[in-house]
Motif scaffolding. Sequence first.
Motif, PDB file in Angstrom:
ATOM      1  N   LEU A 111      -6.498  -4.920  -1.482  1.00 37.82           N
ATOM      2  CA  LEU A 111      -6.947  -4.609  -2.833  1.00 37.82           C
ATOM      3  C   LEU A 111      -7.866  -3.397  -2.855  1.00 37.82           C
ATOM      4  N   GLU A 112      -8.812  -3.357  -1.920  1.00 38.27           N
ATOM      5  CA  GLU A 112      -9.761  -2.244  -1.897  1.00 38.27           C
ATOM      6  C   GLU A 112      -9.062  -0.924  -1.609  1.00 38.27           C
ATOM      7  N   GLU A 113      -8.156  -0.932  -0.643  1.00 36.28           N
ATOM      8  CA  GLU A 113      -7.452   0.298  -0.276  1.00 36.28           C
ATOM      9  C   GLU A 113      -6.594   0.827  -1.414  1.00 36.28           C
ATOM     10  N   SER A 114      -5.891  -0.059  -2.106  1.00 38.72           N
ATOM     11  CA  SER A 114      -4.989   0.406  -3.154  1.00 38.72           C
ATOM     12  C   SER A 114      -5.737   0.762  -4.427  1.00 38.72           C
ATOM     13  N   GLY A 115      -6.868   0.136  -4.677  1.00 36.92           N
ATOM     14  CA  GLY A 115      -7.624   0.413  -5.892  1.00 36.92           C
ATOM     15  C   GLY A 115      -8.099   1.851  -5.988  1.00 36.92           C
ATOM     16  N   SER A 116      -8.515   2.423  -4.876  1.00 36.24           N
ATOM     17  CA  SER A 116      -9.042   3.789  -4.889  1.00 36.24           C
ATOM     18  C   SER A 116      -7.962   4.835  -5.169  1.00 36.24           C
ATOM     19  N   LEU A 117      -6.695   4.455  -5.013  1.00 39.17           N
ATOM     20  CA  LEU A 117      -5.605   5.393  -5.279  1.00 39.17           C
ATOM     21  C   LEU A 117      -5.553   5.800  -6.752  1.00 39.17           C
ATOM     22  N   PHE A 118      -6.130   4.976  -7.607  1.00 42.64           N
ATOM     23  CA  PHE A 118      -6.033   5.203  -9.043  1.00 42.64           C
ATOM     24  C   PHE A 118      -7.369   5.595  -9.670  1.00 42.64           C
ATOM     25  N   VAL A 167      -8.418  15.719 -22.173  1.00 43.15           N
ATOM     26  CA  VAL A 167      -8.134  14.308 -21.925  1.00 43.15           C
ATOM     27  C   VAL A 167      -6.747  13.909 -22.427  1.00 43.15           C
ATOM     28  N   GLN A 168      -6.393  14.285 -23.636  1.00 43.62           N
ATOM     29  CA  GLN A 168      -5.096  13.862 -24.169  1.00 43.62           C
ATOM     30  C   GLN A 168      -3.956  14.455 -23.350  1.00 43.62           C
ATOM     31  N   GLU A 169      -4.088  15.688 -22.943  1.00 47.51           N
ATOM     32  CA  GLU A 169      -3.058  16.330 -22.110  1.00 47.51           C
ATOM     33  C   GLU A 169      -2.926  15.599 -20.772  1.00 47.51           C
ATOM     34  N   GLY A 170      -4.058  15.267 -20.138  1.00 49.95           N
ATOM     35  CA  GLY A 170      -4.042  14.541 -18.875  1.00 49.95           C
ATOM     36  C   GLY A 170      -3.449  13.149 -19.037  1.00 49.95           C
ATOM     37  N   PHE A 171      -3.818  12.482 -20.126  1.00 51.45           N
ATOM     38  CA  PHE A 171      -3.296  11.148 -20.419  1.00 51.45           C
ATOM     39  C   PHE A 171      -1.778  11.193 -20.551  1.00 51.45           C
ATOM     40  N   GLU A 172      -1.284  12.124 -21.350  1.00 48.52           N
ATOM     41  CA  GLU A 172       0.157  12.230 -21.569  1.00 48.52           C
ATOM     42  C   GLU A 172       0.905  12.516 -20.272  1.00 48.52           C
ATOM     43  N   LEU A 173       0.352  13.373 -19.443  1.00 48.04           N
ATOM     44  CA  LEU A 173       0.990  13.699 -18.167  1.00 48.04           C
ATOM     45  C   LEU A 173       1.037  12.471 -17.250  1.00 48.04           C
ATOM     46  N   VAL A 174      -0.081  11.777 -17.130  1.00 49.17           N
ATOM     47  CA  VAL A 174      -0.143  10.615 -16.248  1.00 49.17           C
ATOM     48  C   VAL A 174       0.813   9.520 -16.728  1.00 49.17           C
ATOM     49  N   VAL A 175       0.832   9.264 -18.039  1.00 50.59           N
ATOM     50  CA  VAL A 175       1.721   8.233 -18.572  1.00 50.59           C
ATOM     51  C   VAL A 175       3.184   8.642 -18.387  1.00 50.59           C
ATOM     52  N   ARG A 176       3.494   9.900 -18.668  1.00 49.01           N
ATOM     53  CA  ARG A 176       4.872  10.382 -18.482  1.00 49.01           C
ATOM     54  C   ARG A 176       5.285  10.255 -17.010  1.00 49.01           C
ATOM     55  N   ARG A 218     -11.381  -0.924 -17.911  1.00 49.25           N
ATOM     56  CA  ARG A 218     -10.230  -1.714 -17.446  1.00 49.25           C
ATOM     57  C   ARG A 218      -9.434  -2.255 -18.633  1.00 49.25           C
ATOM     58  N   LEU A 219     -10.135  -2.629 -19.697  1.00 49.24           N
ATOM     59  CA  LEU A 219      -9.470  -3.114 -20.895  1.00 49.24           C
ATOM     60  C   LEU A 219      -8.630  -2.007 -21.531  1.00 49.24           C
ATOM     61  N   LEU A 220      -9.187  -0.816 -21.588  1.00 49.05           N
ATOM     62  CA  LEU A 220      -8.454   0.321 -22.155  1.00 49.05           C
ATOM     63  C   LEU A 220      -7.208   0.645 -21.327  1.00 49.05           C
ATOM     64  N   ILE A 221      -7.373   0.664 -20.027  1.00 48.35           N
ATOM     65  CA  ILE A 221      -6.239   0.954 -19.142  1.00 48.35           C
ATOM     66  C   ILE A 221      -5.160  -0.114 -19.307  1.00 48.35           C
ATOM     67  N   LEU A 236       0.832  -1.204   0.000  1.00 46.48           N
ATOM     68  CA  LEU A 236       0.000   0.000   0.000  1.00 46.48           C
ATOM     69  C   LEU A 236       0.870   1.258   0.000  1.00 46.48           C
ATOM     70  N   ASN A 237       1.950   1.248   0.770  1.00 47.87           N
ATOM     71  CA  ASN A 237       2.874   2.382   0.830  1.00 47.87           C
ATOM     72  C   ASN A 237       3.481   2.671  -0.539  1.00 47.87           C
ATOM     73  N   VAL A 238       3.933   1.645  -1.227  1.00 46.35           N
ATOM     74  CA  VAL A 238       4.556   1.834  -2.539  1.00 46.35           C
ATOM     75  C   VAL A 238       3.519   2.272  -3.566  1.00 46.35           C
ATOM     76  N   LYS A 239       2.322   1.693  -3.509  1.00 44.89           N
ATOM     77  CA  LYS A 239       1.260   2.099  -4.436  1.00 44.89           C
ATOM     78  C   LYS A 239       0.864   3.557  -4.196  1.00 44.89           C
ATOM     79  N   GLN A 240       0.877   4.004  -2.945  1.00 46.07           N
ATOM     80  CA  GLN A 240       0.590   5.412  -2.643  1.00 46.07           C
ATOM     81  C   GLN A 240       1.644   6.318  -3.256  1.00 46.07           C
ATOM     82  N   LYS A 241       2.912   5.933  -3.139  1.00 46.19           N
ATOM     83  CA  LYS A 241       3.996   6.714  -3.746  1.00 46.19           C
ATOM     84  C   LYS A 241       3.817   6.779  -5.261  1.00 46.19           C
ATOM     85  N   MET A 242       3.500   5.639  -5.852  1.00 43.73           N
ATOM     86  CA  MET A 242       3.301   5.597  -7.302  1.00 43.73           C
ATOM     87  C   MET A 242       2.124   6.481  -7.706  1.00 43.73           C
ATOM     88  N   SER A 243       1.044   6.390  -6.983  1.00 45.02           N
ATOM     89  CA  SER A 243      -0.145   7.182  -7.291  1.00 45.02           C
ATOM     90  C   SER A 243       0.147   8.679  -7.183  1.00 45.02           C
TER      91      SER A 243
END
Length: 190
Positions: free
Chosen positions: A119-126, A80-89, A148-151, A60-67
Motif C-alpha cells: 500500500l505504501e509503495e503504490s500510494g506514492s505513485l499518485f 489546474v483544469q488543463e492538468g485535470f483534463e489531461l490526467v483524466v483523459r 480523498r473525497l474529491l478524488i 505494484l508493477n501494474v500500478k506503476q504502468k497506470m501511474s
Amino acid sequence: MRLKDDNKTEAIFEATIQLLNEIGFAETSMSKIAKRAGVSAATIYVYFQNKEDMLGKLYLNVKQKMSRRMFQGFADTAPVQEGFELVVRNYLEFILNNKDEFLFIEQFTNSPLLQNLCLEESGSLFNPIYELFEQGKRQGLFKQEDTRLLITYAMFPLAQLAKDHYNGTFPFDRSKMSTVIQMSWDAIKA
C-alpha cells in the motif's frame, strides 16, 4: 544462482493477470501460472518468494504502468483544469487500452490481500494527483472538502463506467470522453 530474465517476469505477470481475471484468486495456483507462462513452477520461485510476494509485485508493477500513463505529459505548472483534463483523459486511455490490467487492479483492490501488500509503495505513485487537487482547492476551483473525497468523486465513477463497458452494459468509447471528463470536473468544482 540463476539470473532473472525480465521477459520471464513479464510472462509470469501476464499469465497471472489472465488467470486471475478468468478464474479468480482462489483458483489461481502457482502451477497454473507456470503452465500458462511457459515456465517451470520452480522458475517462479527464482523470481518470487511465494504467491503473495508475486501478487504484491504484480500489483505494484501494474500500478506503476497506470501511474506513468496517467501523468504522461503532465506538468505541475499547467493550469489546474488543463492538468485535470489531461490526467483524466490519460486514465481513461489506460483503462480502454489495458482491459486485463484494469480488471486485475479492480479485482485486487477489492481483495483482502491488498491490505497486507504494498500500500505504501503504490500510494506514492499518485502523489501528483493529490497535489493537483490540493492546488485546485487552494485556488478555489474545487470544493473545500477532503482531497480523498474529491478524488473519489472525480475518478471512481470512471472505473465504474469502464466495468460497465467491459460487462457490455455501457458502450463507452473515446467519443464520450469529453463528456465524462466534464462531468468529473463538475462533480468537484467549487
